[in-house]
Design a protein around this motif. Structure first.
Motif, PDB file in Angstrom:
ATOM      1  N   MET A 132       0.942  -1.051   0.069  1.00 56.79           N
ATOM      2  CA  MET A 132       0.093   0.015   0.009  1.00 56.79           C
ATOM      3  C   MET A 132       0.821   1.177  -0.129  1.00 56.79           C
ATOM      4  O   MET A 132       1.878   1.398   0.860  1.00 56.79           O
ATOM      5  CB  MET A 132      -0.906  -0.041   1.390  1.00 56.79           C
ATOM      6  N   TYR A 174      -0.810  -0.898  -4.275  1.00 54.38           N
ATOM      7  CA  TYR A 174      -2.355  -0.442  -3.992  1.00 54.38           C
ATOM      8  C   TYR A 174      -2.104   1.102  -3.699  1.00 54.38           C
ATOM      9  O   TYR A 174      -1.669   1.429  -2.430  1.00 54.38           O
ATOM     10  CB  TYR A 174      -2.808  -0.963  -2.808  1.00 54.38           C
ATOM     11  N   PHE A 225      -7.556  -4.129  -1.932  1.00 56.67           N
ATOM     12  CA  PHE A 225      -6.543  -4.369  -0.785  1.00 56.67           C
ATOM     13  C   PHE A 225      -7.188  -5.472   0.067  1.00 56.67           C
ATOM     14  O   PHE A 225      -7.057  -6.392   0.793  1.00 56.67           O
ATOM     15  CB  PHE A 225      -5.937  -3.485  -0.227  1.00 56.67           C
ATOM     16  N   ILE A 277      -3.401   4.107  -2.190  1.00 56.45           N
ATOM     17  CA  ILE A 277      -4.576   4.432  -1.346  1.00 56.45           C
ATOM     18  C   ILE A 277      -4.823   5.489  -0.630  1.00 56.45           C
ATOM     19  O   ILE A 277      -5.524   5.617   0.081  1.00 56.45           O
ATOM     20  CB  ILE A 277      -4.930   3.003  -0.355  1.00 56.45           C
ATOM     21  N   ALA A 294      -8.625   1.065  -4.935  1.00 53.35           N
ATOM     22  CA  ALA A 294      -7.357   0.375  -4.606  1.00 53.35           C
ATOM     23  C   ALA A 294      -7.697  -0.258  -3.170  1.00 53.35           C
ATOM     24  O   ALA A 294      -7.179  -1.519  -2.767  1.00 53.35           O
ATOM     25  CB  ALA A 294      -6.169   1.067  -4.669  1.00 53.35           C
TER      26      ALA A 294
END
Length: 502
Positions: free
Chosen positions: A233, A260, A493, A262, A489
């Motif tokens: 992330m 990801y 996850f 985020i 995203a």
């Protein structure tokens, strides 16, 4: 209903800890109806860092209105051993590698906590299961613990996508290609990096990564371990770093864990303490977008010679200003946090406070989020820490770059050269915390010129920076809304965590 538990392990630094806690809170907020996640955060008692201690006390206390909020969800916090309980001959505070030795010394305790969590879940198999560890970028050595227990390891990368790609590239150059990275130290040599659309000069490389000694190897080894995780992330959003995000996501699954993006993840505490009322009241009296805010992070401070140059620049610029001015810590083998001045007159030019009365205010520590969100603030002279960059973007306040340490020079280069959304005071200024060499000085004329450019209205030749920041601000908000890139995203996850849980 069965829940999936994630265990977050942030590093001891305050900025990393805050971002991690905010990330955990966002995950719980997004995981709604039904609640499928639970989160435990393991907190290291940061050595000699009262700011971290104060923050951990704050977040560990129940919110004042939680008893009346049945839907309130929060992470569980477990405090790991402090330095008094872990200091050994190899983890002395004077050691150059102390912070990493300190992090690594937590392995036994972390292993025991994970073992206890798994044992508890095995006793009640229908209630919860372990979804994995979520590690800070500096804690990737704990991937080994995840492997021991056969659970996934993820990373929450508290910096941006450009930094992630840059660090991974340097690690590859050193360990896979055997390149000597010291050649880039303070150099004008340029390196082509996959996540940057323009070549990156050596003079903006993080100093620790290109100097001789053990720290470069330790840092880069942590970044090399990123490839051993299930996913990363990143505290960014696609429209801020589209080139870097696309580069990372197209790098091939065999080389890169799933990415990801985020963010932006920000400090949600936008409050002003009673002691900061004078700052808030002063800002209330200023015209909209008229104030330039100077603030340099939790470790930011300057020697007297540089303070005087900044003061001269502010006075000559004629700009309204709010300046968070802090006293440098004692020089030594490790960074010391700044302290507060008893009197600003001991460091400022004689008569400065009197001459700027009415248009400027000098204060000590300042509540950065609250200040940046105030409508009177129109510019931000910043050290370019990643959290500060995201805050400036989120509140639509353009930056003038004044980096100091860590990856801040790289961030400044990215803002000015890669993204074209900041004014440059310097992109390669560095603080020497050890005091081994004379302090660098950025002259008043350079600072004044950058402040004038920063604070100029668009129609008066603002250079487009303010308009670009406003555009990205709108995109940062859209990214977090349902259907936005970061929203999607984070949803991905959560689904991946649940699917990969053991």
């Amino acid at each position: 209903m069965e829940k999936t538990e994630l265990v977050f392990i942030p590093s001891p630094g305050l900025s990393h800890l805050i971002a991690t806690v905010e990330m955990a809170k966002l995950l719980l907020d997004r995981d709604h109806h039904p609640h499928r996640l639970s989160i435990t955060v393991l907190i290291m008692k940061s050595p000699n860092n009262t700011a971290v201690a104060n923050y951990t006390d704050q977040i560990s206390s129940p919110p004042p209105d939680s008893s009346n909020t049945t839907s309130f969800r929060r992470p569980r916090f477990i405090h790991l051993l402090g330095k008094e309980e872990t200091t050994t001959p190899t983890t002395t505070p004077s050691s150059e590698t102390f912070i990493f030795d300190f992090i690594d010394s937590q392995s036994t305790h972390i292993r025991q906590i994970i073992s206890d969590i798994i044992a508890g879940q095995q006793q009640q198999p229908s209630t919860s299961r372990l979804g994995g560890l979520v590690l800070d970028m500096f804690c990737t050595k704990f991937v080994d613990i995840a492997d021991e227990f056969g659970i996934p390891a993820y990373v929450f990368f508290t910096s941006g996508a450009c930094s992630l790609g840059f660090f991974r590239h340097l690690a590859s150059l050193k360990f896979d290609q055997g390149q000597d990275l010291t050649q880039y130290k303070d150099s004008d040599m340029e390196l082509t990096v996959p996540c940057f659309s323009v070549p990156v000069p050596g003079k903006v490389f993080p100093a620790t990564l290109v100097k001789e000694g053990p720290m470069a190897d330790i840092f880069l080894d942590r970044f090399r371990r990123l490839k051993d995780t299930k996913g990363i992330m990143v505290n960014t959003f696609h429209d801020l770093e589209s080139y870097a995000v696309d580069s990372l996501q197209s790098d091939g699954k065999s080389q890169t864990p799933r990415i990801y993006p985020i963010g932006p993840i920000l400090n949600s505490d936008n409050s002003v303490d009673d002691g900061d009322d004078d700052v808030s009241n002063w800002l209330d009296e200023q015209p909209e977008k008229s104030v330039v805010f100077l603030c340099f992070g939790t470790m930011g401070s300057f020697e007297e010679s540089q303070v005087r140059e900044i003061a001269a620049a502010l006075e000559k610029s004629g700009a309204r200003f709010l300046w968070s001015l802090r006293k440098p810590g004692v020089k030594g083998s490790k960074r010391q946090s700044p302290t507060e001045y008893e009197s600003f007159e001991e460091v400022l030019p004689e008569g400065f406070l009197e001459r700027t009365q009415g248009i400027g205010k000098v204060t000590g520590w300042a509540p950065q989020v609250a200040v940046l969100s105030h409508p009177a603030v129109g510019g931000f002279v910043s050290h370019c820490g990643w959290n500060s960059i995201l805050e400036s973007v989120s509140f639509g306040v353009p930056v003038a770059t004044f980096p100091m340490y860590a990856e801040q020079q790289l961030n400044a280069f990215q803002l000015v050269k890669e993204l074209g959304m900041a004014e440059e005071i310097s992109i390669n200024y560095k603080i020497d915390f050890k005091g081994d060499s004379p302090p660098e000085i950025v002259g008043a004329a350079e600072i004044e010129a950058a402040i004038r450019r920063l604070m100029a209205a668009e129609e008066e030749g603002g250079g487009g920076v303010r308009g670009k920041v406003k555009e990205v601000q709108n995109k940062s908000r859209a990214a977090l809304l349902e259907g936005g890139s970061s929203y999607n995203a984070l949803s991905l996850f959560i689904e991946d965590v649940i699917q990969n849980a053991v």
